[in-house]
Design a protein around this motif. Sequence first.
Motif, PDB file in Angstrom:
ATOM      1  N   SER A 182       0.686  -1.310  -0.009  1.00  5.97           N
ATOM      2  CA  SER A 182      -0.033  -0.048  -0.133  1.00  5.97           C
ATOM      3  C   SER A 182       0.910   1.337   0.030  1.00  5.97           C
ATOM      4  O   SER A 182       2.210   1.084  -0.017  1.00  5.97           O
ATOM      5  CB  SER A 182      -0.906  -0.111   1.182  1.00  5.97           C
ATOM      6  OG  SER A 182      -0.229   0.286   2.288  1.00  5.97           O
ATOM      7  N   TRP A 183       0.438   2.312  -0.077  1.00  6.61           N
ATOM      8  CA  TRP A 183       1.214   3.631   0.128  1.00  6.61           C
ATOM      9  C   TRP A 183       1.880   3.751   1.220  1.00  6.61           C
ATOM     10  O   TRP A 183       2.961   4.492   1.439  1.00  6.61           O
ATOM     11  CB  TRP A 183       0.174   4.689  -0.345  1.00  6.61           C
ATOM     12  CG  TRP A 183      -0.673   4.961   0.769  1.00  6.61           C
ATOM     13  CD1 TRP A 183      -1.758   4.782   1.178  1.00  6.61           C
ATOM     14  CD2 TRP A 183      -0.505   6.188   2.052  1.00  6.61           C
ATOM     15  NE1 TRP A 183      -2.456   5.240   2.215  1.00  6.61           N
ATOM     16  CE2 TRP A 183      -1.698   6.252   2.574  1.00  6.61           C
ATOM     17  CE3 TRP A 183       0.672   7.015   2.325  1.00  6.61           C
ATOM     18  CZ2 TRP A 183      -1.738   7.032   3.729  1.00  6.61           C
ATOM     19  CZ3 TRP A 183       0.672   7.973   3.184  1.00  6.61           C
ATOM     20  CH2 TRP A 183      -0.451   7.946   4.044  1.00  6.61           C
ATOM     21  N   TRP A 184       1.399   3.083   2.227  1.00  6.99           N
ATOM     22  CA  TRP A 184       2.131   3.139   3.481  1.00  6.99           C
ATOM     23  C   TRP A 184       3.419   2.552   3.598  1.00  6.99           C
ATOM     24  O   TRP A 184       4.634   3.065   4.208  1.00  6.99           O
ATOM     25  CB  TRP A 184       1.441   2.360   4.687  1.00  6.99           C
ATOM     26  CG  TRP A 184       0.224   3.056   4.987  1.00  6.99           C
ATOM     27  CD1 TRP A 184      -1.069   3.006   4.734  1.00  6.99           C
ATOM     28  CD2 TRP A 184       0.178   4.181   6.235  1.00  6.99           C
ATOM     29  NE1 TRP A 184      -1.952   3.824   5.473  1.00  6.99           N
ATOM     30  CE2 TRP A 184      -1.185   4.608   6.438  1.00  6.99           C
ATOM     31  CE3 TRP A 184       0.946   4.616   7.037  1.00  6.99           C
ATOM     32  CZ2 TRP A 184      -1.607   5.470   7.400  1.00  6.99           C
ATOM     33  CZ3 TRP A 184       0.587   5.713   8.028  1.00  6.99           C
ATOM     34  CH2 TRP A 184      -0.675   6.009   8.135  1.00  6.99           C
ATOM     35  N   ARG A 204       9.093  11.328  -8.757  1.00  7.28           N
ATOM     36  CA  ARG A 204       8.144  12.331  -8.116  1.00  7.28           C
ATOM     37  C   ARG A 204       8.110  11.475  -6.579  1.00  7.28           C
ATOM     38  O   ARG A 204       7.709  12.186  -5.793  1.00  7.28           O
ATOM     39  CB  ARG A 204       6.521  12.203  -8.643  1.00  7.28           C
ATOM     40  CG  ARG A 204       5.845  13.104  -8.030  1.00  7.28           C
ATOM     41  CD  ARG A 204       4.521  13.149  -8.553  1.00  7.28           C
ATOM     42  NE  ARG A 204       3.799  11.782  -8.827  1.00  7.28           N
ATOM     43  CZ  ARG A 204       2.971  11.178  -8.141  1.00  7.28           C
ATOM     44  NH1 ARG A 204       2.617  11.883  -6.700  1.00  7.28           N
ATOM     45  NH2 ARG A 204       2.598  10.020  -8.087  1.00  7.28           N
ATOM     46  N   VAL A 205       8.017  10.219  -6.557  1.00  2.85           N
ATOM     47  CA  VAL A 205       7.898   9.548  -5.141  1.00  2.85           C
ATOM     48  C   VAL A 205       9.214   9.720  -4.476  1.00  2.85           C
ATOM     49  O   VAL A 205       8.967   9.786  -3.250  1.00  2.85           O
ATOM     50  CB  VAL A 205       7.849   7.986  -5.578  1.00  2.85           C
ATOM     51  CG1 VAL A 205       7.884   7.091  -3.992  1.00  2.85           C
ATOM     52  CG2 VAL A 205       6.301   7.510  -6.126  1.00  2.85           C
ATOM     53  N   LEU A 206      10.420   9.663  -4.872  1.00  2.00           N
ATOM     54  CA  LEU A 206      11.509  10.266  -4.348  1.00  2.00           C
ATOM     55  C   LEU A 206      11.543  11.269  -3.641  1.00  2.00           C
ATOM     56  O   LEU A 206      11.759  11.613  -2.474  1.00  2.00           O
ATOM     57  CB  LEU A 206      12.601  10.013  -5.073  1.00  2.00           C
ATOM     58  CG  LEU A 206      12.949   8.438  -5.662  1.00  2.00           C
ATOM     59  CD1 LEU A 206      14.125   8.435  -6.681  1.00  2.00           C
ATOM     60  CD2 LEU A 206      13.079   7.459  -4.609  1.00  2.00           C
ATOM     61  N   ALA A 207      11.018  12.409  -4.525  1.00  7.82           N
ATOM     62  CA  ALA A 207      10.968  14.068  -4.025  1.00  7.82           C
ATOM     63  C   ALA A 207       9.847  13.815  -2.716  1.00  7.82           C
ATOM     64  O   ALA A 207      10.201  14.583  -1.909  1.00  7.82           O
ATOM     65  CB  ALA A 207      10.478  14.640  -4.921  1.00  7.82           C
ATOM     66  N   GLY A 248       3.744  15.942   1.482  1.00  4.77           N
ATOM     67  CA  GLY A 248       4.490  14.435   1.251  1.00  4.77           C
ATOM     68  C   GLY A 248       3.715  13.151   1.162  1.00  4.77           C
ATOM     69  O   GLY A 248       3.738  12.301   0.300  1.00  4.77           O
ATOM     70  N   ALA A 249       3.126  13.325   2.410  1.00  8.94           N
ATOM     71  CA  ALA A 249       2.243  11.981   2.449  1.00  8.94           C
ATOM     72  C   ALA A 249       0.912  12.013   1.405  1.00  8.94           C
ATOM     73  O   ALA A 249       0.803  10.844   1.184  1.00  8.94           O
ATOM     74  CB  ALA A 249       1.520  12.217   3.946  1.00  8.94           C
ATOM     75  N   ALA A 250       0.437  13.130   1.320  1.00 13.85           N
ATOM     76  CA  ALA A 250      -0.773  13.183   0.327  1.00 13.85           C
ATOM     77  C   ALA A 250      -0.156  12.806  -1.204  1.00 13.85           C
ATOM     78  O   ALA A 250      -0.855  11.924  -1.972  1.00 13.85           O
ATOM     79  CB  ALA A 250      -1.239  14.788   0.242  1.00 13.85           C
ATOM     80  N   SER A 255       0.212   7.752  -5.249  1.00  8.23           N
ATOM     81  CA  SER A 255       0.945   6.829  -6.034  1.00  8.23           C
ATOM     82  C   SER A 255       0.402   5.284  -6.035  1.00  8.23           C
ATOM     83  O   SER A 255       1.156   4.482  -6.603  1.00  8.23           O
ATOM     84  CB  SER A 255       2.381   6.857  -5.900  1.00  8.23           C
ATOM     85  OG  SER A 255       2.567   6.461  -4.162  1.00  8.23           O
ATOM     86  N   HIS A 256      -0.317   5.147  -4.983  1.00 10.77           N
ATOM     87  CA  HIS A 256      -1.062   3.658  -4.797  1.00 10.77           C
ATOM     88  C   HIS A 256      -0.027   2.794  -4.623  1.00 10.77           C
ATOM     89  O   HIS A 256      -0.089   1.580  -5.026  1.00 10.77           O
ATOM     90  CB  HIS A 256      -1.761   3.364  -6.089  1.00 10.77           C
ATOM     91  CG  HIS A 256      -2.942   4.316  -6.285  1.00 10.77           C
ATOM     92  ND1 HIS A 256      -4.073   4.664  -5.840  1.00 10.77           N
ATOM     93  CD2 HIS A 256      -2.983   5.143  -7.542  1.00 10.77           C
ATOM     94  CE1 HIS A 256      -4.710   5.315  -6.140  1.00 10.77           C
ATOM     95  NE2 HIS A 256      -4.291   5.757  -7.213  1.00 10.77           N
ATOM     96  N   GLY A 257       1.009   3.019  -3.966  1.00 11.76           N
ATOM     97  CA  GLY A 257       2.310   2.215  -3.372  1.00 11.76           C
ATOM     98  C   GLY A 257       2.881   1.588  -4.444  1.00 11.76           C
ATOM     99  O   GLY A 257       3.818   0.957  -4.340  1.00 11.76           O
TER     100      GLY A 257
END
Length: 456
Positions: A182-184, A204-207, A248-250, A255-257
């Motif tokens: 999951s995104w967690w 984008r995920v890394l940022a 960042g969390a949003a 990204s749906h994990g």
Amino acid sequence: MSELGRVSELGRVLRLDARRTALLVAVPALTGVGTVTAWLSLGPNVAYWDNAVAALINTVRVLGPAAACLAAWAAVRERRIDYLRDLTARSPATGPLLDLMLLTAAALAAYGAVTVVIVVETLMRDEAGRPHPLGVAAGASALVLHVVFGYLGGRVVPHPATVTAVAVATWLWALLRSPGSSWWSLLPPAALPEVQLFTGLRTRVLAEQTAWSLGLAAALVLAYVGWATRRGLVAVPVAAAMALTGAGAAGLRSSHGQAAAPAPVTLACREWPLTVCVHPALRSALPALSNAATPLASRLAGTPVAFTRVEQRPEQEPPRVAHGVAIIHLKDLSPGFATRVLRQIQDALVDARACATSPDPMAAEYRSLVDAWLLGAEPPVITDTEAARRFNGWREETRRAWLRRHYTDYRHCALGPGHFRPSSARPQRHTAAQLRRRSPRPAPDIAPRPAGAPGG
């Protein structure tokens, strides 16, 4: 207290501050732990930058809890000399911030050493893809967050049990999440799966991971400074830091994990005697794959599954042989990779459903006899020893002609004793029209090497 006494106490404080540099001895230990963790996450003999960066980020799942425990222990120990620091004119937050800076520098030094090891290991091979500086930043910021959490925990609750509590909390946070669930799982320290070839990390995920870690670390530090100095002016920067963390969390939630996405790749190829193409990170496998696949291609010449090209494709595409191309998968270059590729091609030659439902129990034995010849393996021992003796006694050209005539039965696991009688090995007579329809393409192992053809 006399002036001389104050100078003496100040000197004691400075000596105690200097002793904190002994924490730097933890740098080699943290470096060793991080290097082993990153090394185990790398594919054998594969120099793919995206996977190297993912392995580096994954080291924080082990390196982070270790650094947090070290920071908590240092905070509990250094809390005992606060009464000496109060003798100086420094702010009550100055000493703790200096401790925190030292611990952060030690952790980042270890992380930097691990980064150098991974980069050098990647550069020493046929690297492919491109490095992601944001990936290094995402791992470093997550490590800083662990140090801040551990140290401030030890400052607020200066008890030896705090070290254990920090260890349990950080290890549970790192371990109770599986990659891609999951995104967690993307919240630092991220649980990233091995980045497969033909995919790449999403920058984008890394940022967003970097923003989440830095925002939360800054909020914790600012909140502690406000608590230690009894000043409420830090509320505004704390709110700004928490807003950055929320952003960042949003982003990670949207990204749906999924930390990786399909990436376009230009294959690396070897053109002779077969055309063999693989992911650029595996180009060192080309000579071995070409040498292994050429005999199999020669034996299949003239059959419906004859091929002159071997091409690696993403894992989503099943291995198959169609239109002269053998589609394969190749994850890494661990020992036996060429044999595994040949097995993939050989498995694609038969109808798995027909073989699974074949009513003749001997069909699997006859198929294994032909499979061993196709792969150049040792002939198996089967119940029908007479058929095995005849087939193994035929010349190579005879067996190839036999396979061209009986390939359909081989594909559907319908071979029987009659297929191995001497009459089945005799060459067929062809009419002139049949001979004209036959493919003029020579078998790969007898094709003359063109002048100037590359050797690899």
